[in-house]
Design a protein around this motif. Sequence first.
Motif, short mmCIF file in Angstrom:
data_model
loop_
_atom_site.label_atom_id
_atom_site.label_comp_id
_atom_site.label_asym_id
_atom_site.label_seq_id
_atom_site.Cartn_x
_atom_site.Cartn_y
_atom_site.Cartn_z
N UNK A 128 3.47 70.27 -91.42
CA UNK A 128 4.61 70.59 -92.62
C UNK A 128 5.33 69.87 -91.89
N UNK A 129 5.19 69.65 -90.71
CA UNK A 129 6.60 68.64 -89.97
C UNK A 129 5.94 66.89 -91.54
N UNK A 130 4.98 66.81 -90.84
CA UNK A 130 4.10 65.15 -91.44
C UNK A 130 4.60 64.83 -92.78
N UNK A 131 4.60 65.93 -93.91
CA UNK A 131 4.63 65.65 -95.02
C UNK A 131 5.80 66.01 -95.09
N UNK A 132 7.31 66.57 -94.35
CA UNK A 132 8.79 66.67 -95.33
C UNK A 132 8.75 65.62 -94.55
N UNK A 133 10.14 65.13 -95.63
CA UNK A 133 11.13 63.95 -95.30
C UNK A 133 12.72 64.10 -95.20
N UNK A 157 25.82 66.28 -96.69
CA UNK A 157 25.40 67.31 -96.42
C UNK A 157 24.20 67.70 -97.00
N UNK A 158 23.36 68.12 -96.32
CA UNK A 158 21.59 68.71 -96.86
C UNK A 158 22.06 68.57 -98.51
N UNK A 159 22.90 70.29 -98.74
CA UNK A 159 22.36 71.35 -100.33
C UNK A 159 23.76 70.27 -101.12
N UNK A 160 24.21 69.91 -100.73
CA UNK A 160 25.05 68.36 -102.09
C UNK A 160 24.22 67.56 -102.42
N UNK A 161 23.27 67.40 -101.97
CA UNK A 161 22.40 66.49 -102.22
C UNK A 161 20.75 66.82 -102.82
N UNK A 162 19.84 66.80 -102.42
CA UNK A 162 18.25 66.85 -102.10
C UNK A 162 17.90 68.03 -101.34
N UNK A 163 19.19 68.92 -101.06
CA UNK A 163 18.27 70.06 -99.94
C UNK A 163 17.45 69.39 -98.94
N UNK A 164 16.60 70.37 -98.26
CA UNK A 164 15.98 70.25 -96.98
C UNK A 164 14.06 70.41 -97.35
N UNK A 165 13.08 69.86 -96.39
CA UNK A 165 11.82 70.60 -96.47
C UNK A 165 11.14 71.21 -95.47
N UNK A 166 12.22 71.00 -94.23
CA UNK A 166 11.95 71.81 -93.37
C UNK A 166 13.37 72.04 -92.30
N UNK A 167 13.64 72.75 -91.26
CA UNK A 167 14.46 73.06 -91.16
C UNK A 167 13.86 73.72 -89.47
#
Length: 200
Positions: free
Chosen positions: A43-48, A121-131
Amino acid sequence: MASLRSAKQALRKEIKKLLAAMSDHEKLRQSQVVSRKLFQHPKYLSSQRIAVFLNMHDEVNTEDILQDIFKRGKVCFIPRYFTNSSHMDMLRLNDPEDINTLSVTSWNIRQPGEEDTEREEALTTGGLDLILMPGLGFDKNGNRLGRGKGFYDTYLECCRRHPKGKPYTIALAFKEQLCTQVPVDDHDILIDEVLYEEEE
């Protein structure tokens, strides 16, 4: 409700005592083990787009992780907590050196100031893959005991409403933070996975 609250408080106290007894050397050793596990995690490797916390003294050290996120050309976001509410932003960090420009909070961690309006801010743009999640205690069912402010639960609620949907969540923990069972209520959002040093 009151009994749940007191159960959480009692568990927080117990875990804080265990963490206080850990040496700095042991904290660093386990942090390195956890970091290595993360660096191999699919998941870490595939998250941008990854959000990571800047650790407090009694949390897994995230310095190596920050460096690695940039080394791999991923996009890094860090929390900005608003102390008088449960609101938190995830703001973009430009590079590892950027951390040194941030102000230190009363919790002795660095974060962008409220006047810092330039950061994405992450959510105003492309969101997040991993927290990558901090916390005080965790159990193997994905229940998490935070510090009682509700920052991450509130933020994950906002993530759910984002077009990208809820990111994958991995908690980083010392094995001292693993509990048989964490008491939770309906507001507590389950995390997908806890990384810690497992006994051989």
